[in-house]
Scaffold this active site. Structure first.
Site, PDB file in Angstrom:
ATOM      1  N   LEU A   1     -11.897   3.106   4.360  1.00  0.00           N
ATOM      2  CA  LEU A   1     -12.549   2.253   5.358  1.00  0.00           C
ATOM      3  C   LEU A   1     -11.985   2.554   6.749  1.00  0.00           C
ATOM      4  CD1 LEU A   1     -14.431  -0.142   6.104  1.00  0.00           C
ATOM      5  CD2 LEU A   1     -12.481  -1.671   5.690  1.00  0.00           C
TER       6      LEU A   1
ATOM      7  N   ARG B   1      -5.748  -8.600  -0.351  1.00  0.00           N
ATOM      8  CA  ARG B   1      -4.873  -9.459   0.459  1.00  0.00           C
ATOM      9  C   ARG B   1      -4.284 -10.586  -0.379  1.00  0.00           C
ATOM     10  NH1 ARG B   1      -9.287  -9.768   5.364  1.00  0.00           N
ATOM     11  NH2 ARG B   1      -8.666  -7.810   6.344  1.00  0.00           N
TER      12      ARG B   1
ATOM     13  N   GLU C   1      -4.154  -4.026   5.509  1.00  0.00           N
ATOM     14  CA  GLU C   1      -4.963  -5.071   4.863  1.00  0.00           C
ATOM     15  C   GLU C   1      -5.165  -6.267   5.786  1.00  0.00           C
ATOM     16  OE1 GLU C   1      -6.151  -4.798   1.747  1.00  0.00           O
ATOM     17  OE2 GLU C   1      -5.037  -3.055   1.040  1.00  0.00           O
TER      18      GLU C   1
END
Lengths: 259, 409
Positions: free
Chosen positions: B155, B268, B388
């Site tokens: 990502l 997370r 994250e």
């Protein structure tokens, strides 16, 4: 291949509790865990059943207070079911009574092989596996480091001081397993979840045909009469180094016949 | 007066049966009492695995910048920890709480180990499981759950970190239906060791996810060297130059930023637990050190300043544990919101970094070597603080939840 493994649940050695001053035995009213020395037997049994391609591992354990958490560990490793001999009357049972009770529970299982750890990590009597064999009138092989099934007999490597003996023995038989000879598997997550639904059959002394006078303190043929601290280590011999200390050390080692 | 006497007598009478057990320095508030028996068993199993197979070696892995991914992958696969909170396709189907507890123990070993498991389960397997086609699931999930195939998640880009929707990686569908992927991803855990990458790219229909076998021509994943953090973990760049993929490589289930963000939310959650595990390891190392290190004729744990440090660390670790457990229960109840996950990620990671630094100080000169776990955790947690969702982004997510204003868009 049906393998029965006798396992003991003991107080966590990391938090061992204390001796009861009255009975001079270990207090067992704490949370109990699977004796690590039994995990080797469980692993060996699971490997034998895997190798045979069929069969199951059945646990037999005795705990006066109905404790199951140690059994849960062995069930999570892959054992199929367990028999827990549990009865308040059992408190104080000696090694021979324990062996008789375990043997009685084992007898009905139709096991091809009975495995036990050589000795427990709390009591260390180291005689129960042989006593079970005696009660059941089965051959007994001690201190196994490996077991191989060959038709209706087993080939066992027996650990000795100098190496190992190769032993062949007909089945059924009782084999005691030395700690550290295999690497016990970790219970997997799936094993832990499956263990919750595995049957644990509880039996009292009476269920096994024993009355109160035959078990516990009443039935014990042995008594611990005294517990003393281990003797303190004596102060060693101090050799001052005046430049010639090495000759004294060499002489000392020669005297011990180690060089 | 009389009333007071009665109440003090009552207290005396009650004190015997109600006498509390002695506090355990390693679990002061008895948080274990909040866990079910099978949760404790799983936690203890992972703790034992980490103690046997990770802790004796991880200092050396960190020193040499290596991670024996094949062995570790197989072992954690056998334990059932990869994609454990997913159902079916060889996944274990555990509760969120159990996944969290596993993360806590893995990260008490090393944040790199927990990162490996988080990325595999929450970032690579989760999108395939949640948004993939039946063929994607059949092809990848059982092998990934077993640890036979490793996944990564693309990502973040060199110029697109906290603002992932500014990504430049793009996928264009040619008239024959094939997708052609171009772009670069950065800071990708497991990238160089992955068999499959879930890559997010801009398309004419919005942000889509692609299942990219890493042996596809045009795909490469060079390792990022010179890290001083997460050294026992593989971090990579993903480079895609005209990577041609069949039309069915796209994840059919999602076509927006909701896809990647939902994955991050899963990961997370695990970090809120994991960081607390790292903090616990630092606190316990400090406690053991303080009890064994002798100065001025006795253990340094007898000094007031040392006790203050130890108590501060203990309180923070226990609080973080309670927060993590609470989030676990909320997630299993299905009511956990993303800003609540931000609470756990932000605060427990910041807490763990404070505890690690305090422990580092307490260990004195010994605290700077990898002979002790503390500086390894401390350096690792600098990455955990940033990845994250940075500490700042999580602050703003909670700020938005408090005020209704999104300060970062």
């Amino acid at each position: 291949m049906k393998v029965v493994v006798c396992v003991k649940q003991i107080p966590d050695p990391a938090d061992p509790g204390a001796l009861d001053p009255e009975t001079r035995t270990l207090k067992r009213d704490v949370k109990l865990i699977l004796d690590e020395s039994d995990s080797y037997g469980v692993e060996m049994a699971l490997q034998l059943v895997d190798a045979a391609g069929e069969g199951e591992v059945i646990l037999v354990s005795m705990a006066p207070n109905g404790e199951r958490s140690g059994l849960a560990t062995a069930l999570a490793m892959g054992a199929a079911s367990a028999i827990l001999i549990s009865d308040p009357e059992l408190v104080g049972s000696d090694a021979l009574t324990t062996a008789k009770l375990l043997a009685t529970a084992v007898k009905d299982q139709g096991a091809d092989l009975i495995i036990a750890g050589s000795e427990s990590s709390d009591g260390y009597t180291g005689v129960v596996p042989e006593q079970i064999a005696g009660v059941l009138d089965l051959p007994s092989v001690t201190a196994a480091k490996s077991i191989e099934v060959d038709g209706s007999s087993i080939k066992v490597q027996r650990q000795t001081d100098g190496g190992y003996d190769d032993v062949t023995c007909p089945l059924p038989a009782v084999v005691s397993v030395t700690a550290g000879v295999v690497e016990p598997r970790y219970p997997s997550f799936k094993g832990i979840m499956a263990a919750k639904n595995k049957p644990v059959e509880e039996k009292s002394a009476a269920d096994l045909g024993f009355d109160a006078s035959q078990v516990g303190w009443a039935g014990a043929g042995q008594e611990i009469i005294e517990v003393t601290d281990a003797p303190k280590r004596q102060a060693g011999e101090v050799i001052e180094d005046d430049g010639e200390a090495f000759t004294k050390i060499v002489a000392y080692l020669e005297n011990m016949k180690v060089i | 007066m009389q009333g007071m006497e009665i109440s003090s007598r009552n207290l005396e009478a009650m004190s015997e049966p109600l006498r509390p057990k002695q506090e355990n320095p390693r679990d002061f508030l008895d948080t274990d009492g909040l866990l079910a028996e099978d949760e404790v068993m799983l936690r203890d199993t992972v703790r034992r695995y980490v103690g046997d197979k990770i802790l004796p070696y991880v200092g050396e892995w960190f020193d040499s910048g290596e991670f024996p991914h094949k062995e570790v992958s197989k072992a954690v696969g056998d334990l059932g920890l990869l994609g454990m909170h997913l159902d079916g396709y060889g996944c274990a189907g555990s509760s969120a709480m159990m996944y969290g507890l596993a993360c806590m123990e893995l990260e008490a070993g090393d944040s790199g180990l927990r990162s490996f498991v988080s990325v595999q389960g929450s970032l690579a397997m989760f999108p395939i499981w949640a948004y993939g086609s039946e063929e994607h699931k059949q092809e990848w999930l059982p092998a990934m759950a077993a640890g036979d195939a490793i996944g990564c998640f693309g990502l973040t880009e060199p110029d697109s970190g906290s603002d992932p929707s500014s990504m430049r990686t793009n996928a264009k569908q040619d008239p024959g239906g094939d997708w052609v992927l171009n772009g670069a991803k950065m800071w990708i855990t497991n990238g160089s060791i992955a068999d499959v990458a879930v890559v997010w790219a801009r398309t004419d229909d919005g942000i889509r996810g692609f299942v990219v076998p890493t042996d596809t021509p045009g795909f490469s994943a060079p390792k990022i060297e010179r890290k001083v953090s997460l050294r026992a973990s593989v971090t990579s760049e993903l480079i895609m130059e005209d990577v041609r993929l069949p039309s069915e490589a796209v994840l059919p289930g999602v076509a927006s930023m909701r896809g990647p963000l939902s994955c991050l939310n899963e990961a997370r959650f695990g970090i809120a637990f994991g960081a607390t595990g790292a903090a616990r390891a630092c606190y316990e190392a400090a406690l053991d050190y303080a009890n064994s290190r002798e100065q001025f004729g006795g253990p340094i744990s007898r000094f007031q300043l040392t006790q203050q440090r130890l108590v501060d660390m203990m309180i923070q670790v226990q609080r973080g544990t309670l927060v993590a457990y609470h989030l676990g229960r909320l997630k299993d109840a299905g009511t956990l919101g993303p800003a609540q996950v931000s609470f756990g990620k932000k605060d427990n990671v910041a807490m763990s970094l404070r505890v690690a630094r305090e422990a580092r100080g307490l260990l004195g000169a010994n605290g700077i070597t990898t002979e002790y776990p503390v500086i390894r955790h401390m350096n690792n947690l600098e990455s955990v603080y940033t990845y994250e969702g940075t500490n700042e982004i999580h602050t703003l997510m909670m700020g938005q939840a408090l005020t209704g204003h999104a300060a970062f868009s």
